[in-house]
Design an enzyme around this catalytic site. Structure first.
Site, PDB file in Angstrom:
ATOM      1  N   GLY A 234       0.795  -1.083   0.224  1.00 26.16           N
ATOM      2  CA  GLY A 234      -0.118   0.091  -0.087  1.00 26.16           C
ATOM      3  C   GLY A 234       0.692   1.374   0.135  1.00 26.16           C
TER       4      GLY A 234
ATOM      5  N   HIS B 227       4.909   2.500  -7.773  1.00 22.15           N
ATOM      6  CA  HIS B 227       4.067   1.368  -7.720  1.00 22.15           C
ATOM      7  C   HIS B 227       3.272   1.408  -9.151  1.00 22.15           C
ATOM      8  CE1 HIS B 227       3.924   1.640  -3.323  1.00 22.15           C
ATOM      9  NE2 HIS B 227       4.467   0.602  -3.244  1.00 22.15           N
TER      10      HIS B 227
ATOM     11  N   GLY C 284      10.210  -3.392  -7.823  1.00 21.45           N
ATOM     12  CA  GLY C 284      10.818  -2.147  -8.343  1.00 21.45           C
ATOM     13  C   GLY C 284      12.322  -2.648  -7.951  1.00 21.45           C
TER      14      GLY C 284
ATOM     15  N   ASP D 223      14.500  -1.611  -4.460  1.00 23.30           N
ATOM     16  CA  ASP D 223      14.494  -2.800  -3.364  1.00 23.30           C
ATOM     17  C   ASP D 223      15.709  -3.627  -4.029  1.00 23.30           C
ATOM     18  OD1 ASP D 223      13.090  -1.554  -1.192  1.00 23.30           O
ATOM     19  OD2 ASP D 223      11.480  -1.739  -2.558  1.00 23.30           O
TER      20      ASP D 223
END
Ligand code: PAF
Length: 287
Positions: A31, A37, A148, A151
């Site tokens: 979230g 995102h 992504g 990370d």
């Protein structure tokens, strides 16, 4: 966009999609949806017919329960943003749906690479992260899953897990796709944590991307790994309020530190704390 909360409802939509020969792409999230995102959703849409996203704040990957409780939750705004971006199915499970009967057993271990860098700062984090990703993969059964690049260690470990779970081709292969790091106009890598930074701290947070840029310039000037490392750490010396946790050059294929005389593309990874916000970033550097 259809919103579902149970494993059974996800299975119904996904199996219908797959029976008709269509492909499923998955974007798992916790979230606090931002442009980073949404860029992953964009990639997923290009790959597959059905785009599934999930929002699940995974208790197993937090090192303290206070951190877990404090993690920002904005379900309505997140759902709106994901619908607008073109997600077809949003999975919003309860904790019990993911870990039935209070069974919080760690089913995946990240191994040695899970204990260094982010893993050293957050013991157990990667085991918990892999456990939930594996569980979500089992539920969603995607053909593709998009993560992504920011990370980097997480992405490395997920790729390693998927490869390890499919040594004989028994499990349906999931193609892991990397989405590039999305940055603001000044270069700061987008992260849900940036919301917790004040205006002056946002300036300090740029130390990470500036250090990566300096390292890249030093490498271009022929300074090799020592030159790149020195240039990046000098940026932190000039901004001591951005507290450097680690700065390292790793081989993207193994996540091990590069050896002397390394040539090719190395990944410079960096973590620092600004105020009480821990930030990470990384960039490829060519030697
Ligand atoms: O990167 C994240 O948001 C989380 O670690 C993930 C992959 C959704 C697992 O909880």
């Amino acid at each position: 966009m259809k919103v579902v909360r149970t494993v059974a409802d996800v299975a119904l939509v996904v199996s219908r999609t797959k029976i008709s020969g269509k492909k499923v792409a998955f974007v798992p999230t916790m979230g606090s949806i931002h442009q980073g995102h949404l860029s992953l959703v964009e990639i997923a849409k290009k790959q597959a017919d059905l785009v599934v996203a999930s929002i699940f704040v995974n208790p197993l990957q937090f090192t303290s329960s206070a951190d877990f409780e404090l993690y920002p939750r904005s379900e309505d705004a997140d759902a709106k943003a994901l619908a607008k971006a073109g997600v077809d199915l949003l999975f919003l499970p309860t904790v019990d749906e993911i870990y039935p009967d209070g069974n919080f057993e760690i089913t995946q271990t990240a191994g040695q690479i899970g204990k260094v860098y982010e893993g050293e700062a957050r013991p157990g984090h990667f085991d918990g992260m892999l456990t939930v990703v594996s569980r979500l993969f089992d539920i969603v059964q995607p053909d593709y899953a998009v993560f992504g690049a920011k990370d980097a260690q997480q992405l490395f470990l997920i790729r390693q897990m998927v490869k390890g779970q499919n040594p004989l081709g028994v499990r349906d292969p999931i193609e892991i796709i990397e989405g590039p790091t999305i940055r603001d106009s000044k270069g700061l890598a987008l992260s849900s944590r940036n919301n917790r930074l004040s205006k002056s701290q946002l300036g300090l947070a740029l130390t990470l991307s500036e250090a990566l840029a300096e390292a890249s310039l030093a490498a271009k000037r022929g300074g090799g790994a020592p030159g790149a490392y020195f240039s990046a750490s000098s940026v932190f010396t000039l901004a001591p309020e951005a507290k450097l946790d680690y700065l390292a050059l790793v081989n993207p294929a193994s996540f091990e530190p590069i050896e002397e005389g390394f040539t090719g593309q190395a990944l410079m990874i960096v973590a620092a704390t600004v105020g009480d916000v821990r930030l990470i970033d990384n960039g490829l550097i060519t030697f």
